[in-house]
Design an enzyme around this catalytic site. Sequence first.
Site, PDB file in Angstrom:
ATOM      1  NE  ARG A  32      27.766  36.133  55.437  1.00 58.26           N
ATOM      2  CZ  ARG A  32      27.501  35.972  54.166  1.00 58.26           C
ATOM      3  NH1 ARG A  32      26.482  35.223  53.784  1.00 58.26           N
ATOM      4  NH2 ARG A  32      28.228  36.562  53.246  1.00 58.26           N
ATOM      5  CE  LYS A 203      35.480  42.017  33.935  1.00 56.18           C
ATOM      6  NZ  LYS A 203      34.015  42.058  33.966  1.00 56.18           N
ATOM      7  N   GLY A 359      35.617  41.604  49.037  1.00 59.86           N
ATOM      8  CA  GLY A 359      35.816  40.581  48.006  1.00 59.86           C
ATOM      9  C   GLY A 359      36.955  39.633  48.264  1.00 59.86           C
ATOM     10  N   GLY A 382      30.390  43.331  49.099  1.00 60.49           N
ATOM     11  CA  GLY A 382      29.906  44.437  48.258  1.00 60.49           C
ATOM     12  C   GLY A 382      29.628  45.699  49.051  1.00 60.49           C
TER      13      GLY A 382
HETATM   14  P1  AMP Z   1      38.131  40.867  42.460  1.00 61.38           P
HETATM   15  O1  AMP Z   1      36.882  40.077  42.770  1.00 61.38           O
HETATM   16  O2  AMP Z   1      37.909  42.037  41.602  1.00 61.38           O
HETATM   17  O3  AMP Z   1      38.913  41.174  43.704  1.00 61.38           O
HETATM   18  O4  AMP Z   1      39.020  39.920  41.543  1.00 61.38           O
HETATM   19  C1  AMP Z   1      39.498  38.721  42.007  1.00 61.38           C
HETATM   20  C2  AMP Z   1      39.819  37.847  40.856  1.00 61.38           C
HETATM   21  O5  AMP Z   1      40.821  38.431  40.055  1.00 61.38           O
HETATM   22  C3  AMP Z   1      40.336  36.512  41.314  1.00 61.38           C
HETATM   23  O6  AMP Z   1      39.464  35.515  40.897  1.00 61.38           O
HETATM   24  C4  AMP Z   1      41.698  36.388  40.630  1.00 61.38           C
HETATM   25  O7  AMP Z   1      41.950  35.101  40.123  1.00 61.38           O
HETATM   26  C5  AMP Z   1      41.577  37.389  39.492  1.00 61.38           C
HETATM   27  N1  AMP Z   1      42.892  37.848  39.046  1.00 61.38           N
HETATM   28  C6  AMP Z   1      43.847  38.428  39.779  1.00 61.38           C
HETATM   29  N2  AMP Z   1      44.936  38.671  39.046  1.00 61.38           N
HETATM   30  C7  AMP Z   1      44.689  38.233  37.795  1.00 61.38           C
HETATM   31  C8  AMP Z   1      45.438  38.198  36.586  1.00 61.38           C
HETATM   32  N3  AMP Z   1      46.682  38.682  36.520  1.00 61.38           N
HETATM   33  N4  AMP Z   1      44.840  37.677  35.501  1.00 61.38           N
HETATM   34  C9  AMP Z   1      43.597  37.187  35.563  1.00 61.38           C
HETATM   35  N5  AMP Z   1      42.835  37.192  36.674  1.00 61.38           N
HETATM   36  C10 AMP Z   1      43.372  37.703  37.783  1.00 61.38           C
END
Ligand code: AMP
Length: 401
Positions: A32, A203, A359, A382
């Site tokens: 950074r 999610k 992310g 974010g």
């Molecule tokens: P995000 O911060 O929303 O981009 O989510 C990232 C997280 O989603 C990471 O920590 C991954 O391990 C998790 N992730 C991705 N695919 C899966 C899955 N099929 N089941 C559970 N967690 C997942």
Amino acid sequence: MNLDFKGKKALVRVDFNVPLDKKTLAITDDTRMRAALPTINTILENGGSVILMSHFDRPLKKLKEDGSIDVERFTLRHLVAHLSDLLSRPVQFANDCLGAEAVEKAKNLQAGEVLLLENTRFYKGEEKGDAEMAQKLATLGDIYVNDAFGTAHRAHASTTTVAQFFDKDHKTFGFLMQAEVDNADRVLNNPEKPFTAIVGGAKVSDKILILERLIDSVDNLIIGGGMAYTFFKAMGGQIGNSLCEADRLDHALALIEKAKSKGVTILLPTDSLVADKFDAEANTQVTPSDNIPDGWMGLDIGSEAIATFSETVKASKTILWNGPMGVFEIPKFAVGTKEIALAVAAATTEGAFSLVGGGDSVAAVTQMGLEKSVSFVSTGGGAMLEFLEGKELPGIAAIKA
Ligand code: AMP
């Protein structure tokens, strides 16, 4: 950065919220700080002086037992020596971002000199966007420069309110911020077609706004990661123990309908690498994503999905990627994410414009050493997520106002 900085004091908001070693307080990753150098050096080379302000961590949320600020832990003084090395010149430090010392040191600053102010988050007014605090900060400089894209989604005193005290000719984005804004803008508002968005991660609920926004402009929407299983469940599939947000099933169906009505192709992973537990030592097999046996969970996309997704990615001219295809932190479940990263890199070599942002996909690309093989990796986290959702970020709006 088209302003004339000669003889001017530039008040520059940077993001120096760098990770420090907990024991030695040494900087463990200076990315950074390095990212802000082009802006700082340009102002100095053009005959200006630079007053830097930044937040560092959340000192008011982590007070000492006696209720006072843990100055030793959260001071920006720890950064002075390294910043001085990076800039090849001495860096002055003010023990407070407001008050007599800051005013005096700012007043005496000569062209070519750099002053770093103490952590802006030592004051409650910072996160509240307090106008009085912002006005005091504003008096320190002649020109305001915001180069802290990572906090652009927060209406804080030093990121947003302060800009009110400078007219249009005396405020600007720094290079880092400008690049983030221009690249996101290119993808969202002016994408060369075909435009493919890859959205993954855990999610649906975290990504719903992005999905809604993207359906308005993409040709293909690839959905991978844990969130894909909510879609399979919504369509009547068997997903075993895979991630599922039961309260989002209707939303998932509505998104599929909306995509159809807009002529957008949604690609879900037809097959998955499924495991009998969430563990590096788990037993695994590949099954159709809508027919996962009870007790098993989808933790990565399967080889058929990798092939289809990669083909679509490689045929695209604009690619936006947010979120991993599986649990990439565990090597066994990182293959899908890796292969998609390689496909994005290959498409980029063939002339596509690719942006990775918001992310964990950034972490994935960096871990694979592919950050130079895509067109732009956002540092925004974010802030980039909110930008892609189509929100107007207060830090950006304040410069444009
Ligand atoms: P995000 O911060 O929303 O981009 O989510 C990232 C997280 O989603 C990471 O920590 C991954 O391990 C998790 N992730 C991705 N695919 C899966 C899955 N099929 N089941 C559970 N967690 C997942």
